[in-house]
Enzyme design. Structure first.
Site, PDB file in Angstrom:
ATOM      1  N   GLU A  53       0.826  -1.207   0.000  1.00 38.06           N
ATOM      2  CA  GLU A  53       0.000   0.000   0.000  1.00 38.06           C
ATOM      3  C   GLU A  53       0.862   1.260   0.000  1.00 38.06           C
ATOM      4  O   GLU A  53       1.809   1.377   0.766  1.00 38.06           O
ATOM      5  CB  GLU A  53      -0.918   0.017   1.220  1.00 38.06           C
ATOM      6  CG  GLU A  53      -1.919  -1.125   1.259  1.00 38.06           C
ATOM      7  CD  GLU A  53      -2.968  -1.039   0.157  1.00 38.06           C
ATOM      8  OE1 GLU A  53      -3.049   0.019  -0.512  1.00 38.06           O
ATOM      9  OE2 GLU A  53      -3.713  -2.021  -0.037  1.00 38.06           O
ATOM     10  N   ARG A  86     -17.959  -0.169   5.893  1.00 39.11           N
ATOM     11  CA  ARG A  86     -19.074  -0.822   5.204  1.00 39.11           C
ATOM     12  C   ARG A  86     -19.756  -1.832   6.121  1.00 39.11           C
ATOM     13  O   ARG A  86     -20.959  -2.066   6.035  1.00 39.11           O
ATOM     14  CB  ARG A  86     -18.557  -1.515   3.941  1.00 39.11           C
ATOM     15  CG  ARG A  86     -19.593  -2.268   3.140  1.00 39.11           C
ATOM     16  CD  ARG A  86     -18.976  -2.899   1.905  1.00 39.11           C
ATOM     17  NE  ARG A  86     -17.860  -3.772   2.240  1.00 39.11           N
ATOM     18  CZ  ARG A  86     -17.989  -5.050   2.618  1.00 39.11           C
ATOM     19  NH1 ARG A  86     -19.193  -5.595   2.730  1.00 39.11           N
ATOM     20  NH2 ARG A  86     -16.921  -5.776   2.886  1.00 39.11           N
ATOM     21  N   CYS A 102      -7.962  -1.734   8.435  1.00 41.90           N
ATOM     22  CA  CYS A 102      -6.614  -1.799   7.864  1.00 41.90           C
ATOM     23  C   CYS A 102      -6.067  -0.397   7.625  1.00 41.90           C
ATOM     24  O   CYS A 102      -4.957  -0.068   8.057  1.00 41.90           O
ATOM     25  CB  CYS A 102      -6.624  -2.586   6.557  1.00 41.90           C
ATOM     26  SG  CYS A 102      -6.793  -4.375   6.775  1.00 41.90           S
ATOM     27  N   HIS A 155      -1.480  -5.530   2.052  1.00 44.34           N
ATOM     28  CA  HIS A 155      -2.677  -6.370   2.015  1.00 44.34           C
ATOM     29  C   HIS A 155      -2.326  -7.704   1.375  1.00 44.34           C
ATOM     30  O   HIS A 155      -1.521  -7.767   0.443  1.00 44.34           O
ATOM     31  CB  HIS A 155      -3.786  -5.691   1.205  1.00 44.34           C
ATOM     32  CG  HIS A 155      -4.718  -4.880   2.043  1.00 44.34           C
ATOM     33  ND1 HIS A 155      -4.907  -3.530   1.864  1.00 44.34           N
ATOM     34  CD2 HIS A 155      -5.530  -5.239   3.073  1.00 44.34           C
ATOM     35  CE1 HIS A 155      -5.791  -3.080   2.745  1.00 44.34           C
ATOM     36  NE2 HIS A 155      -6.188  -4.107   3.485  1.00 44.34           N
TER      37      HIS A 155
END
Length: 213
Positions: A80, A90, A143, A165
């Site tokens: 990342e 979510r 995360c 990830h």
């Protein structure tokens, strides 16, 4: 002896396993050059994960930090680039929290970049035969929450830090036809290679690359 802090998360979202923690604990105690890997499991909880990370940084005073997190749908090791100062969940975390449009840290910058040599890491992993890519977004769940907090805590430190990830395990992906996965042994080996490159690389490579995952 120097310490490399490698973190993973507890299972979340109804899962009974999280590959990020399985990788971290498989590497716990191993040596990378003159540094020993110390693994820590973070709760998948907004706020609580940052508290655990901050305590580990204070206790271990690592020379390098890599946080790992599970990302269903990804088929490669994803380094990342950017952490953003937003929590926008979510689904609920493991404590039932579901923040929407909230800052990770009030008053902090909008975003931080990884301080790891991510392009050198990607190039080295690719050369070693691992599926790898650079991602331009770590999402807005726990995360990214941890990634942003990590970079904020170390913003004035020479310690390199960042986030990777990783895909689901085959046994997780089997519940979702067509879902990408990667064997645990492959991910363990890949993270070991990534840590070695991060520890021993100087300036990062200058080349284009990266996708919005």
């Amino acid at each position: 002896m120097k310490t490399i802090l490698l973190t993973g998360f507890e299972p979340f979202g109804g899962e009974c396993i999280n590959p990020s923690w399985e990788i971290a604990r498989a590497l716990d105690g191993q040596l990378i050059g003159d540094a020993r890997i110390v693994a820590k499991c973070l709760p998948c909880v907004f706020g609580g994960a940052l508290t655990s990370m901050r305590e580990a940084l204070h206790q271990l005073k690592p020379c390098l930090v890599l946080a790992l997190g599970q990302a269903g749908g990804r088929a490669e090791l994803s380094l990342e680039r950017v952490a953003v100062n937003i929590d926008d969940a979510r689904i609920s975390d493991n404590a039932g929290h579901k923040p929407i449009d909230e800052a990770v840290i009030e008053g902090a910058p909008v975003a931080y970049f990884s301080s790891l040599p991510i392009k050198a890491m990607a190039a080295g992993l690719r050369e070693a035969g691992f599926p790898v890519g650079i991602s331009q977004t770590a999402g807005t769940f726990v995360c990214n929450h941890v990634y942003f907090g990590l970079q904020h805590y170390l913003r004035d430190s020479p310690v390199r830090s960042g986030f990777m990830h990783i895909p689901l395990l085959p046994e997780q992906a089997a519940k979702f036809p067509g879902q990408a996965s990667m064997a645990l042994a492959t991910m363990v080996d890949g993270v070991r290679v990534a840590l070695n490159i991060a520890l021993h690389s100087g300036a990062d490579l200058r080349e284009s690359g990266g996708t919005i995952c």
